[in-house]
Each structure stands twice: as C-alpha cells, then as structure tokens.
Design a protein around this motif. Structure first.
Motif, PDB file in Angstrom:
ATOM      1  N   LEU A  57      -2.916  33.033  -2.042  1.00 42.41           N
ATOM      2  CA  LEU A  57      -3.430  33.253  -3.387  1.00 42.41           C
ATOM      3  C   LEU A  57      -2.522  34.238  -4.100  1.00 42.41           C
ATOM      4  CD1 LEU A  57      -7.220  33.868  -2.570  1.00 42.41           C
ATOM      5  CD2 LEU A  57      -6.011  31.676  -2.793  1.00 42.41           C
ATOM      6  N   ILE A  58      -2.248  33.964  -5.376  1.00 47.05           N
ATOM      7  CA  ILE A  58      -1.435  34.869  -6.207  1.00 47.05           C
ATOM      8  C   ILE A  58      -2.128  35.065  -7.540  1.00 47.05           C
ATOM      9  CG2 ILE A  58       0.707  35.125  -7.539  1.00 47.05           C
ATOM     10  CD1 ILE A  58       2.182  33.664  -5.393  1.00 47.05           C
ATOM     11  N   THR A  90       5.113  30.817 -13.715  1.00 49.36           N
ATOM     12  CA  THR A  90       6.049  31.551 -12.850  1.00 49.36           C
ATOM     13  C   THR A  90       5.482  31.681 -11.442  1.00 49.36           C
ATOM     14  OG1 THR A  90       6.780  32.802 -14.786  1.00 49.36           O
ATOM     15  CG2 THR A  90       7.361  33.687 -12.621  1.00 49.36           C
ATOM     16  N   ALA A  91       4.182  31.990 -11.339  1.00 49.80           N
ATOM     17  CA  ALA A  91       3.550  32.134 -10.031  1.00 49.80           C
ATOM     18  C   ALA A  91       3.497  30.797  -9.298  1.00 49.80           C
ATOM     19  CB  ALA A  91       2.149  32.710 -10.188  1.00 49.80           C
ATOM     20  N   LEU A  92       3.190  29.724 -10.015  1.00 48.05           N
ATOM     21  CA  LEU A  92       3.183  28.404  -9.378  1.00 48.05           C
ATOM     22  C   LEU A  92       4.561  28.026  -8.859  1.00 48.05           C
ATOM     23  CD1 LEU A  92       0.873  26.400 -11.800  1.00 48.05           C
ATOM     24  CD2 LEU A  92       0.446  26.830  -9.380  1.00 48.05           C
ATOM     25  N   ALA A  93       5.585  28.310  -9.638  1.00 48.65           N
ATOM     26  CA  ALA A  93       6.952  27.993  -9.216  1.00 48.65           C
ATOM     27  C   ALA A  93       7.316  28.768  -7.953  1.00 48.65           C
ATOM     28  CB  ALA A  93       7.928  28.303 -10.342  1.00 48.65           C
ATOM     29  N   ALA A  94       6.883  30.030  -7.879  1.00 43.91           N
ATOM     30  CA  ALA A  94       7.173  30.834  -6.693  1.00 43.91           C
ATOM     31  C   ALA A  94       6.536  30.232  -5.452  1.00 43.91           C
ATOM     32  CB  ALA A  94       6.691  32.269  -6.908  1.00 43.91           C
ATOM     33  N   LEU A 108       0.667  21.977  -1.350  1.00 46.21           N
ATOM     34  CA  LEU A 108       0.047  21.743  -2.651  1.00 46.21           C
ATOM     35  C   LEU A 108      -0.119  23.081  -3.343  1.00 46.21           C
ATOM     36  CD1 LEU A 108      -1.651  19.805  -4.603  1.00 46.21           C
ATOM     37  CD2 LEU A 108      -3.651  20.657  -3.370  1.00 46.21           C
ATOM     38  N   ALA A 109       0.256  23.177  -4.612  1.00 45.05           N
ATOM     39  CA  ALA A 109       0.062  24.409  -5.385  1.00 45.05           C
ATOM     40  C   ALA A 109      -0.609  24.044  -6.697  1.00 45.05           C
ATOM     41  CB  ALA A 109       1.388  25.104  -5.642  1.00 45.05           C
ATOM     42  N   ARG A 110      -1.597  24.864  -7.072  1.00 39.22           N
ATOM     43  CA  ARG A 110      -2.393  24.551  -8.264  1.00 39.22           C
ATOM     44  C   ARG A 110      -3.042  25.832  -8.766  1.00 39.22           C
ATOM     45  NH1 ARG A 110      -5.764  19.556  -6.851  1.00 39.22           N
ATOM     46  NH2 ARG A 110      -3.836  18.466  -7.416  1.00 39.22           N
ATOM     47  N   MET A 111      -3.484  25.825  -9.996  1.00 40.89           N
ATOM     48  CA  MET A 111      -4.234  26.955 -10.549  1.00 40.89           C
ATOM     49  C   MET A 111      -5.702  26.833 -10.160  1.00 40.89           C
ATOM     50  SD  MET A 111      -4.570  28.105 -14.564  1.00 40.89           S
ATOM     51  CE  MET A 111      -5.976  27.023 -14.919  1.00 40.89           C
ATOM     52  N   SER A 112      -6.373  27.963 -10.007  1.00 41.84           N
ATOM     53  CA  SER A 112      -7.806  27.986  -9.745  1.00 41.84           C
ATOM     54  C   SER A 112      -8.567  28.330 -11.021  1.00 41.84           C
ATOM     55  CB  SER A 112      -8.142  29.027  -8.675  1.00 41.84           C
ATOM     56  OG  SER A 112      -9.546  29.115  -8.475  1.00 41.84           O
ATOM     57  N   GLY A 113      -9.670  27.642 -11.250  1.00 39.15           N
ATOM     58  CA  GLY A 113     -10.520  27.948 -12.400  1.00 39.15           C
ATOM     59  C   GLY A 113      -9.758  27.888 -13.704  1.00 39.15           C
ATOM     60  N   SER A 114      -9.944  28.909 -14.532  1.00 36.92           N
ATOM     61  CA  SER A 114      -9.224  28.992 -15.804  1.00 36.92           C
ATOM     62  C   SER A 114      -8.038  29.949 -15.714  1.00 36.92           C
ATOM     63  CB  SER A 114     -10.184  29.441 -16.916  1.00 36.92           C
ATOM     64  OG  SER A 114     -10.803  30.672 -16.583  1.00 36.92           O
ATOM     65  N   GLY A 115      -7.640  30.330 -14.473  1.00 30.33           N
ATOM     66  CA  GLY A 115      -6.488  31.189 -14.269  1.00 30.33           C
ATOM     67  C   GLY A 115      -6.842  32.664 -14.438  1.00 30.33           C
ATOM     68  N   ALA A 116      -5.888  33.534 -14.148  1.00 26.47           N
ATOM     69  CA  ALA A 116      -4.499  33.252 -13.881  1.00 26.47           C
ATOM     70  C   ALA A 116      -4.167  33.097 -12.391  1.00 26.47           C
ATOM     71  CB  ALA A 116      -3.634  34.385 -14.446  1.00 26.47           C
ATOM     72  N   THR A 117      -5.181  33.163 -11.507  1.00 25.59           N
ATOM     73  CA  THR A 117      -4.889  33.042 -10.087  1.00 25.59           C
ATOM     74  C   THR A 117      -4.478  31.621  -9.748  1.00 25.59           C
ATOM     75  OG1 THR A 117      -6.470  34.788  -9.572  1.00 25.59           O
ATOM     76  CG2 THR A 117      -5.808  33.359  -7.758  1.00 25.59           C
ATOM     77  N   THR A 159       9.376  40.211  -3.579  1.00 20.59           N
ATOM     78  CA  THR A 159      10.112  40.010  -4.829  1.00 20.59           C
ATOM     79  C   THR A 159       9.251  40.287  -6.059  1.00 20.59           C
ATOM     80  OG1 THR A 159       9.547  37.644  -4.818  1.00 20.59           O
ATOM     81  CG2 THR A 159      11.629  38.289  -3.787  1.00 20.59           C
ATOM     82  N   GLN A 160       7.921  40.226  -5.885  1.00 21.95           N
ATOM     83  CA  GLN A 160       6.997  40.474  -6.998  1.00 21.95           C
ATOM     84  C   GLN A 160       5.945  41.487  -6.528  1.00 21.95           C
ATOM     85  OE1 GLN A 160       7.335  39.413  -9.997  1.00 21.95           O
ATOM     86  NE2 GLN A 160       8.739  37.676  -9.839  1.00 21.95           N
ATOM     87  N   PRO A 161       6.325  42.740  -6.357  1.00 22.40           N
ATOM     88  CA  PRO A 161       5.408  43.725  -5.774  1.00 22.40           C
ATOM     89  C   PRO A 161       4.200  44.046  -6.645  1.00 22.40           C
ATOM     90  CG  PRO A 161       7.423  44.792  -6.538  1.00 22.40           C
ATOM     91  CD  PRO A 161       7.664  43.318  -6.621  1.00 22.40           C
ATOM     92  N   THR A 162       4.252  43.733  -7.937  1.00 20.46           N
ATOM     93  CA  THR A 162       3.103  44.037  -8.802  1.00 20.46           C
ATOM     94  C   THR A 162       2.064  42.913  -8.800  1.00 20.46           C
ATOM     95  OG1 THR A 162       4.180  43.101 -10.764  1.00 20.46           O
ATOM     96  CG2 THR A 162       4.539  45.456 -10.310  1.00 20.46           C
ATOM     97  N   TRP A 163       2.395  41.771  -8.218  1.00 25.88           N
ATOM     98  CA  TRP A 163       1.439  40.675  -8.136  1.00 25.88           C
ATOM     99  C   TRP A 163       0.443  40.933  -7.013  1.00 25.88           C
ATOM    100  CZ3 TRP A 163       4.665  35.482  -8.407  1.00 25.88           C
ATOM    101  CH2 TRP A 163       5.234  35.360  -9.680  1.00 25.88           C
ATOM    102  N   TRP A 164      -0.758  40.411  -7.180  1.00 28.16           N
ATOM    103  CA  TRP A 164      -1.744  40.369  -6.089  1.00 28.16           C
ATOM    104  C   TRP A 164      -1.463  39.116  -5.277  1.00 28.16           C
ATOM    105  CZ3 TRP A 164      -6.046  36.989  -5.187  1.00 28.16           C
ATOM    106  CH2 TRP A 164      -6.966  37.446  -4.239  1.00 28.16           C
ATOM    107  N   THR A 165      -0.958  39.290  -4.076  1.00 22.00           N
ATOM    108  CA  THR A 165      -0.546  38.169  -3.240  1.00 22.00           C
ATOM    109  C   THR A 165      -1.164  38.338  -1.863  1.00 22.00           C
ATOM    110  OG1 THR A 165       1.569  38.041  -4.417  1.00 22.00           O
ATOM    111  CG2 THR A 165       1.418  36.896  -2.310  1.00 22.00           C
TER     112      THR A 165
END
Length: 291
Positions: free
Chosen positions: A171-172, A236-240, A249-258, A279-285
């Motif tokens: 999850l991101i 950007t998160a989906l591409a990562a 499989l990669a997809r958005m959950s709900g209305s985003g942004a997760t 590479t993205q330390p400020t993201w919740w991953t």
C-alpha cells in the motif's frame, strides 16, 4: 470490567465500479470487491458511565476534532436506538493516513460498534448495530465484519464473506489528502445518469492470488481517472508500483490517494516496499496482507 480492544484495519477497494447515480437521493451506485489489510488503527474501550474519546498516534492531527469523529458518531447512533446501552471511554490510536481512500474513519467507527456490541452482549449483526453503522457512513457496514466481500448500492448491500486466502500487497499513500466529494464531482454524473461499462466479474470463494488477479484484472476503479485530475501524485505512486518485480496488479483504492499492488509472494512485496520507501521517504509505504 477490563479494557476491550480491537483493530480497525484499512479497507481496500480491489475493484470499484460506479454504475450511476440513482434518482431520489442522488447517491452513486457502486459495485466493489473489498478486502482488509493487516495494518490499521487500534481502538480501546474502557467501560464507564460517560461516552468520551481520546485520539493519539502519528495521524491523530489530521483526524480532526474528537467531537466530530466517526467513533463518537457511531456510538451516539447506537445509544439513541438502545437507551440502556453501556458506554465508556474510547482511546483511538491513529496510524492510517486520513482522507486516503482506505476507509480509516469508517473502520474506526465499525470497531467502536463492535466493542460496544461486545460490552453489551449484542451480536455484530444486531439490527440496531447495523442501523447505527448505516447512519454513520456508507462504508461503515462493510467494516463491521472486516473480511473480503462484495459491497453494492450506496454501501448498504453487503455480500457474504468470500473466505479468500490472504495475499501479499503493498500500500502507498503519496501524502496528498483527497476528499471524496471532488473526485465524484470530477466523475461528472448527474442524478439519473448511468455509466456503461463491462459488468463486474464473479469472484469465487476461497480464491488464491493467481485466481484473484485473473478475476479482477479486467475490472477497474471508475474513480481512478477523475482522482488523477484532482491529485496527479496518484499516477506517480501507481507507476512506482508497476515497475517493481513481482507486481501482478496495481490500482487505486476508493477515491484515492492510496494505491495498492498485489504481489506474487511476500518477499517480492517486502522488497518493493523497501525500494519505494528508500526513494520516496515521505510516502506512507507498507507491505502487508489483504484478506
């Protein structure tokens, strides 16, 4: 009486088909396969004469004032239906990002209803508990028993638990709060409109990761495109995620942004989470399991 505790897991929309907006109340009609993550908030209830709530944890600030918290709203709705309801002091530890498309507040509210049901000797499917869940929010009923299942309508139609095998995922959240209303506005449906898309695939009970990916791969999240116009960081998160080895499989959950990705195995998921986090330390991953 000892403290009562429970988890409030993140809710992930593996699919989210928007069928249209129904006449009358104008609610969007949805069809969604929902699963729940191994990460979430934590809720404790200390039985007592007064209803109260304290909130702590890394995302306590963005969660907003306690008086308007969905935990309190859910408890009040249930108390209105059951005047002799035993209450108490709730303590919520917020770990999930807020306004993130993973039902954090709804899951918290459902957790509160489960604890109150336990305290008062009520089953989770007691009519007053279910009614309080519906009155609190559209996503609360599906969170009452957090297991993978289909959700339809405006959240009021809950299918049976599917008994799916736990499967690894990442999850991101890119750190951009995305309120639901602007995303639905960007979708642009008027009352009475319908969206014409392929029907939702059937999901068999007990599916493993391979069968699940095969089944939901052709499905979609109809809110993903409008959410990208509101928060381009979602793309950007989906591409990562899609560049990581083992991503199925990669997809958005709900209305985003997760966003989420299903992985072939837990080792691939863990490696992907570490690589993206570096590479993205400020993201919740987070690497987790969905079930």
């Amino acid at each position: 009486m000892p403290l009562l505790t429970t988890r409030a897991p993140a809710k992930i929309n593996l699919t989210l088909h928007v069928l249209g907006r129904r006449p009358g109340d104008g609610y969007h009609v949805l069809e969604s396969l929902v699963a729940f993550a191994g990460v979430g908030d934590a809720l404790t209830l200390d039985p007592g004469p007064e209803l109260s709530l304290s909130v702590s944890g890394p995302t306590a600030g963005p969660a907003g004032p306690t008086g308007d918290n969905l935990v309190v709203r859910a408890a009040r709705h249930l108390a209105e239906a059951l005047p002799d309801l035993r209450l108490g002091a709730f303590d919520l530890v917020k770990r999930l990002p807020v306004a993130a498309g993973i039902g954090g507040g709804s899951s918290d509210a459902a957790a509160a209803l489960r604890l109150l049901a336990e305290l008062n000797g009520l089953p989770f499917d007691h009519p007053a508990v279910v009614a309080a869940a519906r009155a609190t929010g559209a996503d609360v009923p599906v969170c009452l028993d957090p297991r993978a299942r289909m959700m339809r309508g405006a959240g009021e139609e809950i299918g049976p638990a599917l008994g799916m095998q736990p499967f690894p995922a990442v999850l991101i959240n890119p750190g951009v709060p995305v309120p639901t209303a602007p995303v639905f506005k960007a979708l642009g449906l008027r009352v009475g409109d319908r969206l014409n898309g392929a029907p939702h695939p059937g999901i068999g009970p007990g599916s493993g990761v391979e069968a699940l990916v095969a089944a939901i791969g052709p499905a979609r999240n109809d809110l993903e495109a409008p959410a990208l116009t509101v928060a381009p960081a979602i793309g950007t998160a989906l591409a990562a995620l899609r560049t990581q080895a083992g991503c199925r499989l990669a997809r958005m959950s709900g209305s985003g942004a997760t966003v989420f990705a299903v992985f072939a195995d837990r080792h691939s998921a863990s490696r992907a989470a570490r690589a993206i986090g570096s590479t993205q330390p400020t993201w919740w991953t987070v690497a987790t399991y969905l079930r």
